[in-house]
Design a protein around this motif. Structure first.
Motif, short mmCIF file in Angstrom:
data_model
loop_
_atom_site.label_atom_id
_atom_site.label_comp_id
_atom_site.label_asym_id
_atom_site.label_seq_id
_atom_site.Cartn_x
_atom_site.Cartn_y
_atom_site.Cartn_z
N PRO A 37 0.75 -1.20 -0.13
CA PRO A 37 -0.03 -0.02 -0.05
C PRO A 37 0.72 1.44 -0.02
O PRO A 37 0.45 2.32 -0.42
N PHE A 38 2.14 1.23 0.43
CA PHE A 38 2.93 2.52 0.15
C PHE A 38 3.32 2.78 -1.30
O PHE A 38 3.51 3.67 -1.52
N ALA A 74 2.89 -0.39 7.61
CA ALA A 74 3.54 0.21 9.02
C ALA A 74 2.98 1.35 9.65
O ALA A 74 3.63 2.15 10.56
N PHE A 75 1.93 1.84 8.77
CA PHE A 75 1.43 3.04 8.87
C PHE A 75 -0.15 2.77 8.91
O PHE A 75 -0.73 2.12 7.94
N ASN A 79 -2.37 0.70 6.27
CA ASN A 79 -3.06 -0.44 6.91
C ASN A 79 -4.56 -0.51 6.40
O ASN A 79 -5.24 -1.43 6.24
N GLU A 80 -5.23 0.86 6.64
CA GLU A 80 -6.52 1.09 6.44
C GLU A 80 -6.82 0.89 5.03
O GLU A 80 -7.87 0.05 4.80
N ILE A 81 -6.21 1.18 4.29
CA ILE A 81 -6.33 0.88 2.77
C ILE A 81 -6.23 -0.50 2.37
O ILE A 81 -7.30 -1.10 1.67
#
Length: 283
Positions: A37-38, A74-75, A79-81
């Motif tokens: 997701p990053f 890690a954020f 994580n919500e994505i």
């Protein structure tokens, strides 16, 4: 009592392994492309799950929870994505954690230790048996990621293009890879996921590891990984465990370099899946 069925995902930049677990038994494993997701949008992640995961798990209609561990997780906002992308197609509780937490749980279980990742990227942490209590930021393959596949590939093409390897070895590299300087520059600077491309060059290093220039390139990168990351933890009281494809295939060199630093190596595995199955089976 019917065994609880869960889905454990080990997501990396290159590939994602999805494991179906019933009780404490692995009953199926599915591979999809990397999910991060990053670097990827919610739409891209959702499309990968919709097209390449959901059709292959439809027969498991009793999945009760998903544990997704991945690079780039890690954020909280990232994580919500990931959580939304999964629950859109699989409406069950989803826990999202970093690939580093996956490594720590898989390697150390409920015991303290130092957990390291050496794969496409690299990372490390001090784990107290429950939580990550210290983490030296890996900084990615441009600023850090020492010892990773991406950095090994970056060092390799840098040495090739700047004539730092023997001429005969440079010729072998171009012949075996089918690459040209122009293609390399295109893949690194203009195409997506240059880290994946660079990491894909690691097999060349492994095939030619007996060449002094190649051995030195690899061992020096591992020295940088230990010196700039692992040595900042309390190494005297904790074993150092490693996970990932680079750790697995280059473990002989890693052991030699670790001895130089006086480090006590523990487990070295290629994948966290079996360790995560054990971890979640006792929760």
């Amino acid at each position: 009592m019917v065994a609880k069925t869960i889905l454990i995902a080990d997501g990396g930049s290159t590939k994602t392994d999805w494991t179906i677990v019933a009780g404490n038994q692995e009953i199926d494993r599915i591979k999809t492309r990397g999910i991060n997701p990053f670097f990827q949008t919610e739409e891209e992640i959702s499309a990968e799950i919709r097209d390449n995961l959901i059709p292959r798990i439809k027969k498991y209609d009793s999945i009760e929870a998903v544990y997704f561990y991945g690079a780039g997780c890690a954020f909280p906002e990232k994580n919500e994505i990931l959580r939304r992308s999964v629950t859109h197609y699989l409406p069950v509780p989803v826990e999202v954690g970093s690939d580093l937490l996956a490594a720590a749980r898989a390697l150390c279980g409920h015991s303290p230790g130092i957990a390291c990742i050496l794969g496409t990227g690299s990372n490390s942490c001090l784990y107290d048996g429950k939580d990550i209590v210290n983490n030296i930021s890996p900084l990615g393959f441009i600023l850090g990621d020492e010892g990773s596949g991406a950095v090994l590939g970056k060092l390799l093409v840098g040495d090739v293009l700047k004539n730092q390897l023997p001429v005969a070895l440079q010729e072998v590299f171009f012949a075996e890879s089918g690459l040209t300087p122009a293609i390399i520059m295109e893949k690194v600077y203009k195409q997506p996921f240059p880290n994946r491309f660079l990491a894909s060059l690691s097999p060349f290093l492994l095939r030619h590891i007996e060449e002094p220039a190649i051995y030195n390139l690899v061992s020096n990168s591992f020295r940088a990984f230990f010196a700039r990351n692992v040595m900042q933890y309390d190494c005297r009281d904790h074993p150092v465990h490693l996970i990932g494809s680079i750790a697995w295939y280059y473990q002989a060199i890693l052991k030699d370099v670790a001895r130089e630093f006086g480090l006590r190596l523990g487990t070295i595995v290629q994948s966290p899946v079996q360790g995560l199955v054990r971890y979640h089976s006792v929760l």
